[in-house]
Design a protein around this motif. Structure first.
Motif, short mmCIF file in Angstrom:
data_model
loop_
_atom_site.label_atom_id
_atom_site.label_comp_id
_atom_site.label_asym_id
_atom_site.label_seq_id
_atom_site.Cartn_x
_atom_site.Cartn_y
_atom_site.Cartn_z
N LYS A 165 5.43 -6.55 4.60
CA LYS A 165 5.87 -5.10 4.46
C LYS A 165 7.19 -5.16 5.14
O LYS A 165 7.44 -5.49 6.20
CB LYS A 165 4.93 -4.02 4.71
N THR B 25 8.08 1.39 7.01
CA THR B 25 7.07 1.83 7.60
C THR B 25 6.32 2.44 6.60
O THR B 25 6.31 2.74 5.62
CB THR B 25 7.33 2.81 8.65
N ASP B 26 4.79 2.72 7.04
CA ASP B 26 3.97 3.40 6.26
C ASP B 26 4.47 4.89 5.90
O ASP B 26 4.04 5.34 4.82
CB ASP B 26 2.42 3.66 7.10
N GLU C 20 4.97 6.31 2.09
CA GLU C 20 4.27 7.53 1.71
C GLU C 20 5.33 8.46 1.20
O GLU C 20 5.15 9.05 0.09
CB GLU C 20 3.91 8.05 2.93
N VAL D 17 1.05 -2.34 -2.81
CA VAL D 17 1.21 -1.37 -1.92
C VAL D 17 1.29 0.04 -2.60
O VAL D 17 0.68 0.89 -1.90
CB VAL D 17 2.69 -1.68 -1.41
N GLN E 80 -2.72 0.44 -3.78
CA GLN E 80 -3.66 -0.07 -2.64
C GLN E 80 -4.71 -0.60 -3.14
O GLN E 80 -6.10 -0.44 -3.15
CB GLN E 80 -4.21 1.21 -1.96
#
Length: 275
Positions: free
Chosen positions: A116, A119-120, A124, A146, A149
């Motif tokens: 990745k 960042t998450d 988002e 991603v 999921q």
């Protein structure tokens, strides 16, 4: 007076010129469009890999986009590397402000090796804010995983993924199958009405740097020229196949080299000749 179609590339800069904004400029120009840019990040990279990524201040990204939108009035916007949450929010703000006709998003979220790149929180922001305002998203297998999921390994998985992305985010989805095993490749497009498969034989070459950037900017250019989505993708696939084929034996750099974005000029006639 003839008017060229104008495509705005919102993406990172690649100093080795194989990917990012530089690949977009080459692609759009090769296909007869006019390329404008808004730089989201300065990257330090070459054919051997990425050594650093330096995001541009979010407000500067927004002002670049506004300058182009106000004056050049691009027909289509292509978005590549977005980087952090602040930049994503600024891009979304400008998209809401100007409501461009079509927006193509190539989500630079996962490296070729599957790592990745953001960042998450940024992922988002892409899912909740950016995807709902784009026309087409073009994830590779890792990026589609991603977004949803869930694992994606086969063409059947890709078909399901394209449907799920559309249902979840209300944008057309082209899942790219470059990471499929075997010699036969397949990309899957779902536009909310029809499912289309684009098959091709794998071209064995180490020069594949910038393929995602090139494909998405080619689609954007053909859309700007008035082609419907299916035809734009089909034409872009034909172009990128020619670009890979023309560049497969080129020696540029010591690692994963670039495509040949001007496939008809692989062996150009030298305009300067000795008498």
């Amino acid at each position: 007076m003839d008017k060229k179609v104008i495509v705005l590339s919102v993406a990172g800069s690649d100093c080795s010129a194989g990917a990012g904004v530089q690949a977009d400029i080459k692609t759009i120009s090769a296909l007869g469009g006019y390329a404008a840019t808004a730089i989201t990040a300065i990257t330090v990279q070459n054919t051997l890999g990425v050594q650093g990524v330096h995001p541009v201040e979010a407000g500067v990204v927004g002002r670049q986009m506004e300058a182009v939108m106000e004056d050049l009035k691009p027909d289509v916007i292509k978005i590549g590397m977005t980087g952090n949450v602040e930049i994503i929010n600024e891009i979304v703000r400008v998209l809401h402000q100007y409501s461009p006709r079509q927006v193509i998003f190539d989500p630079i979220m996962v490296s070729t090796s599957g790592h990745k790149l953001m960042t998450d929180e940024a992922v988002e922001a892409i899912c909740t804010k950016l995807l709902p305002v784009v026309s087409l998203v073009t994830p590779n297998l890792h990026e589609a995983e991603v977004l949803l999921q869930q694992p994606i390994h086969t063409v059947d998985d890709m078909e399901l993924a394209a449907h799920l992305v559309y249902e979840k985010y209300q944008c057309a989805c082209l899942v790219k199958g470059g990471h499929l095993t075997g010699n036969e490749m397949c990309d899957v497009l779902y536009d909310g009405h029809e499912l289309h498969l684009f098959g091709a034989r794998r071209i064995h070459t180490g020069n594949l740097h910038g393929t995602g950037c090139t494909l998405s900017s080619a689609i954007a250019t053909f859309l700007a020229q008035g082609f419907p989505l299916y035809e734009a993708v089909e034409l872009a696939k034909t172009y990128i196949t020619k670009a890979i084929e023309a560049g497969k034996d080129l020696h540029i750099g010591q690692g994963n080299g670039p495509l040949c974005h001007f496939p008809y000029l692989v062996n150009p006639v030298n305009p300067v000749t000795e008498e």
